[in-house]
Design an enzyme around this catalytic site. Structure first.
Site, PDB file in Angstrom:
ATOM      1  N   ASP A  74      -1.092   1.196  -3.912  1.00  0.00           N
ATOM      2  CA  ASP A  74      -1.962   0.183  -4.507  1.00  0.00           C
ATOM      3  C   ASP A  74      -3.313   0.765  -4.916  1.00  0.00           C
ATOM      4  OD1 ASP A  74      -3.016   0.490  -1.947  1.00  0.00           O
ATOM      5  OD2 ASP A  74      -3.577  -1.612  -1.759  1.00  0.00           O
ATOM      6  N   ASP A 131      -5.919   2.055  -3.403  1.00  0.00           N
ATOM      7  CA  ASP A 131      -7.199   1.833  -2.725  1.00  0.00           C
ATOM      8  C   ASP A 131      -7.625   3.061  -1.933  1.00  0.00           C
ATOM      9  OD1 ASP A 131      -5.428   1.676  -0.597  1.00  0.00           O
ATOM     10  OD2 ASP A 131      -6.187  -0.220   0.180  1.00  0.00           O
ATOM     11  N   SER A 157       0.821  -1.205   0.000  1.00  0.00           N
ATOM     12  CA  SER A 157       0.000   0.000   0.000  1.00  0.00           C
ATOM     13  C   SER A 157       0.861   1.262   0.000  1.00  0.00           C
ATOM     14  CB  SER A 157      -0.954  -0.048   1.193  1.00  0.00           C
ATOM     15  OG  SER A 157      -1.886   0.994   1.149  1.00  0.00           O
TER      16      SER A 157
END
Length: 448
Positions: free
Chosen positions: A243, A245, A104
């Site tokens: 990532d 998100d 992430s």
């Protein structure tokens, strides 16, 4: 022994904590646990595997794929794609589970492994525990035609982009957007879909080389984005993490629009379209009190959960709520995805700007952020923070002092001997004064 799985999969320093051996063994165990329903139906399990562009993802994804295929799972390797794309493709391709390799927003040396269950949903703790327990069990290794096959599937990005374009309510013609891809998984996808939706796109942080992910760019490093938006005269800046998100935004003057403001903007929009289930937004206890107050004015209820997007998602799924998220920019639009999706969030913000003719700054005034002070108190017995009479008396006294114009939250860290003291108040000075008093009490009562 501590639990291997954290709040978002297994994460650590690549080649030290997250090794090829661990990745392969986790994949073999996951093949047994998550592929069980397929085998019971007499079929081979199918899995989708994706990763972000960090260098260690190359050997770790190879290890995961080897572990799955050697355990009899057919693997669709979709390459470098955002986490929400892997979740979407897991459902869209009727795969039995998905695997994403990413750390992430962490720096490049770290990496992680997270699993998605059937339908692209995050795993409950019980399944993660079963996978972890399986690391100590000899793997089942089929032979002959029963071994898994590996397909290099590069059509996943096009399917994901088409899904995003179908989700937005209107085109983005006339909008100039700067996109910061954090040199991460959205570096290709996000600019492409914004352009296809009609926006003029300026790119920064979209040249991943395996080593530069999150390095000075992305949602945790907004300086470059703020500068680019102002210099280029853009209407909007969108920042993703490694990532993709999560999403944070920047207005035309270079001011940050945080996750709370984003949720407020989208909640009002969705309510106006009848798309906000039970007129309810799900947020964590860390969301600013200003968001809760603003939503009350708009006739929107806010349900609050523990910190972590997984807890937001659990509450959303349990009650069929359609919008939830975190101050950090994890925003979940359950009608269109099973996890936080930074690209989709950015598209929805941009679409709202075009539909209303308002700037993102104007939309962001839906809420006023109360000044917030957060202090980490280290070296204390965090287990007693909720039961110590002196601490609780100090919290109650602080609540009386704030008299409804702010709030206090004491939260124990999940990984360290730390208590987090958070105070919101009408002014920064008021918040600092209350926070300092509480910190002194916590140190006096709970120091180890």
């Amino acid at each position: 022994m501590s639990r291997l799985f954290g709040t978002d999969g297994v994460r650590g320093l690549a080649n030290v904590d997250i090794t090829a051996d661990l990745a392969m063994r986790l994949a073999m165990s996951a093949a047994e646990v998550l592929g069980r329903s397929a085998r019971e139906a007499g079929r081979k399990p199918k899995a989708v595997v994706g990763r972000d562009p960090r260098a260690s993802g190359e050997f770790l994804s190879a290890a995961v794929i080897a572990g799955l295929a050697s355990s009899g799972v057919d693997v669709h390797d979709v390459g470098v794609l955002p986490t929400p794309a892997v979740a979407f493709l897991t459902a869209d391709m009727d795969a039995h589970f998905g695997v994403m390799l990413s750390a992430s927003h962490n720096a490049m040396p770290d990496n992680g492994i997270k699993f998605f269950a059937l339908g692209g949903h995050k795993l409950p703790d019980a399944l993660e525990d079963e996978i972890e327990a399986g690391l100590n069990t000899p793997p089942v290794l089929p032979t002959g035609a029963q071994v898994g096959r590996v397909l290099q599937n590069r059509a996943g990005q096009a399917r994901y982009v088409a899904h995003l374009l179908e989700a937005i309510p209107n085109r983005l013609d006339g909008l100039t957007v700067v996109i910061d891809g954090a040199h991460g998984a959205a570096s290709s996808v996000s600019p492409e879909v914004f352009r296809l939706a009609g926006a003029e796109v300026i790119e920064i942080g979209t040249e991943p080389d395996g080593l530069n992910i999150n390095d000075g760019y992305g949602s945790t490093h907004l300086t470059h984005l703020k500068d680019a938006v102002v210099r280029k005269g853009a209407h909007l800046g969108i920042a993703h993490d490694g990532d993709a998100d999560r999403c944070l935004a920047v207005d035309a003057e270079g001011n940050e629009i945080d996750g709370d403001q984003i949720m407020g903007i989208l909640a009002v929009d969705m309510k106006s379209r009848g798309a906000l289930h039970e007129d309810t937004l799900v947020a964590t206890v860390m969301s600013n009190l200003g968001l809760i107050q603003a939503m009350e004015r708009e006739g929107i209820r806010v349900k609050q959960t523990g910190v972590g997007d997984r807890y937001v998602l659990e509450e959303m799924r349990a009650s069929s709520h359609t919008l939830g998220g975190e101050q950090s920019g994890h925003v979940i639009l359950l009608e269109h995805g099973t996890t936080g999706d930074g690209v989709l969030t950015g598209l929805m913000l941009a679409a709202r700007m075009v539909a209303t003719g308002k700037t993102i700054a104007e939309l962001g005034t839906v809420m006023t952020r109360l000044p917030q002070v957060l202090i980490n108190v280290k070296g204390v017995d965090k287990a007693r923070v909720e039961t110590d009479e002196g601490v609780q008396a100090a919290v109650a006294e602080a609540g009386v002092q704030l008299n409804g114009s702010g709030r206090v939250l004491l939260r124990k860290s999940g990984t360290e001997p730390v208590v987090r003291v958070m105070v919101e108040a009408a002014t920064k000075d008021d918040a600092q004064l209350v926070a300092d008093r509480l910190v002194a009490v916590v140190k006096d009562r709970l120091t180890l």
